[in-house]
Design a protein around this motif. Sequence first.
Motif, short mmCIF file in Angstrom:
data_model
loop_
_atom_site.label_atom_id
_atom_site.label_comp_id
_atom_site.label_asym_id
_atom_site.label_seq_id
_atom_site.Cartn_x
_atom_site.Cartn_y
_atom_site.Cartn_z
N CYS A 204 -25.14 67.91 -46.02
CA CYS A 204 -23.83 68.48 -46.15
C CYS A 204 -23.07 67.33 -47.26
CB CYS A 204 -23.28 68.99 -45.16
SG CYS A 204 -24.09 70.47 -44.34
N MET A 205 -23.45 66.39 -47.32
CA MET A 205 -22.35 64.96 -47.46
C MET A 205 -22.29 65.27 -49.02
SD MET A 205 -21.11 63.50 -45.20
CE MET A 205 -20.50 62.10 -45.62
N PRO A 206 -21.31 65.00 -49.89
CA PRO A 206 -21.34 65.08 -51.41
C PRO A 206 -22.02 63.85 -51.67
CG PRO A 206 -19.16 64.44 -50.58
CD PRO A 206 -19.89 64.83 -49.28
N ALA A 207 -22.70 63.99 -52.85
CA ALA A 207 -23.22 62.81 -53.71
C ALA A 207 -22.08 61.88 -54.09
CB ALA A 207 -24.10 63.28 -54.90
N THR A 208 -22.29 60.70 -53.90
CA THR A 208 -21.25 59.58 -54.47
C THR A 208 -21.57 59.33 -55.95
OG1 THR A 208 -22.86 57.79 -53.65
CG2 THR A 208 -21.33 58.61 -51.99
N THR A 209 -20.46 59.25 -56.27
CA THR A 209 -20.33 58.91 -57.88
C THR A 209 -19.29 57.98 -58.20
OG1 THR A 209 -18.74 60.73 -58.33
CG2 THR A 209 -20.95 61.27 -58.50
N THR A 210 -19.64 57.39 -59.13
CA THR A 210 -18.67 56.14 -59.39
C THR A 210 -17.51 56.68 -60.47
OG1 THR A 210 -20.09 55.47 -61.14
CG2 THR A 210 -20.42 54.33 -59.13
N THR A 211 -16.35 56.23 -59.95
CA THR A 211 -15.23 56.77 -60.63
C THR A 211 -14.90 55.98 -62.06
OG1 THR A 211 -13.78 56.15 -59.39
CG2 THR A 211 -14.25 58.34 -59.16
N ARG A 212 -15.46 54.73 -61.93
CA ARG A 212 -15.20 53.42 -62.62
C ARG A 212 -15.94 53.56 -63.92
NH1 ARG A 212 -15.63 47.24 -60.91
NH2 ARG A 212 -17.69 47.66 -61.82
N VAL A 213 -15.51 53.51 -65.02
CA VAL A 213 -16.32 53.76 -66.18
C VAL A 213 -17.05 52.20 -66.56
CG1 VAL A 213 -16.28 53.67 -68.52
CG2 VAL A 213 -14.46 54.84 -67.38
N GLN A 214 -18.20 52.44 -66.45
CA GLN A 214 -19.25 51.05 -66.79
C GLN A 214 -19.15 50.86 -68.40
OE1 GLN A 214 -20.90 49.47 -64.15
NE2 GLN A 214 -20.03 51.03 -62.75
N ALA A 215 -19.11 49.45 -68.32
CA ALA A 215 -19.12 49.08 -69.69
C ALA A 215 -20.51 48.73 -70.30
CB ALA A 215 -18.68 47.60 -69.72
N ASP A 216 -20.83 49.11 -71.71
CA ASP A 216 -22.19 49.08 -72.24
C ASP A 216 -22.54 47.48 -72.26
OD1 ASP A 216 -24.52 49.59 -73.61
OD2 ASP A 216 -23.53 49.80 -75.54
N PRO A 217 -23.63 47.24 -71.69
CA PRO A 217 -24.18 45.93 -71.67
C PRO A 217 -24.51 45.38 -73.03
CG PRO A 217 -25.72 47.28 -70.30
CD PRO A 217 -24.67 48.18 -70.86
N ALA A 218 -24.90 46.11 -74.00
CA ALA A 218 -25.24 45.92 -75.21
C ALA A 218 -23.88 45.49 -76.28
CB ALA A 218 -26.09 46.77 -75.93
N ASP A 219 -22.72 45.78 -75.72
CA ASP A 219 -21.38 45.72 -76.68
C ASP A 219 -21.01 44.12 -76.40
OD1 ASP A 219 -19.06 45.88 -77.97
OD2 ASP A 219 -18.26 47.00 -76.36
N PRO A 220 -21.02 43.48 -77.87
CA PRO A 220 -20.63 42.18 -77.38
C PRO A 220 -19.25 41.87 -77.37
CG PRO A 220 -21.05 42.74 -79.88
CD PRO A 220 -21.50 43.85 -78.93
#
Length: 94
Positions: A37-53
């Motif tokens: 019954c627990m909600p799935a945890t999601t990250t609210t923080r926007v992840q940076a693209d690792p390919a972006d220099p």
Amino acid sequence: MNTLFGARPAAVQSARGRHFGFHRPLLAAIAIVLSGCMPATTTTRVQADPADPAVPVARAGYRSTIAPYSSLRPGTPAPWRERNDSVTPQKPDR
């Protein structure tokens, strides 16, 4: 007197083990059902693209693992014969 110190905890332990032994499977089943019954945890923080220099990245540092090491070997051999003669017991004069 000393036997009472060991007898009382042993009696409490055996009574506690019988009481909770029956409820453990029931408690485990309740925990499994409620975890669905627990909600799935999601990250609210926007992840940076690792390919972006343009993304700022922490600098990589270097620490030597042997930095405090200093050699303790002597440069030249010590004059061992004089040192040995200075610590040997002297022969008594007759």
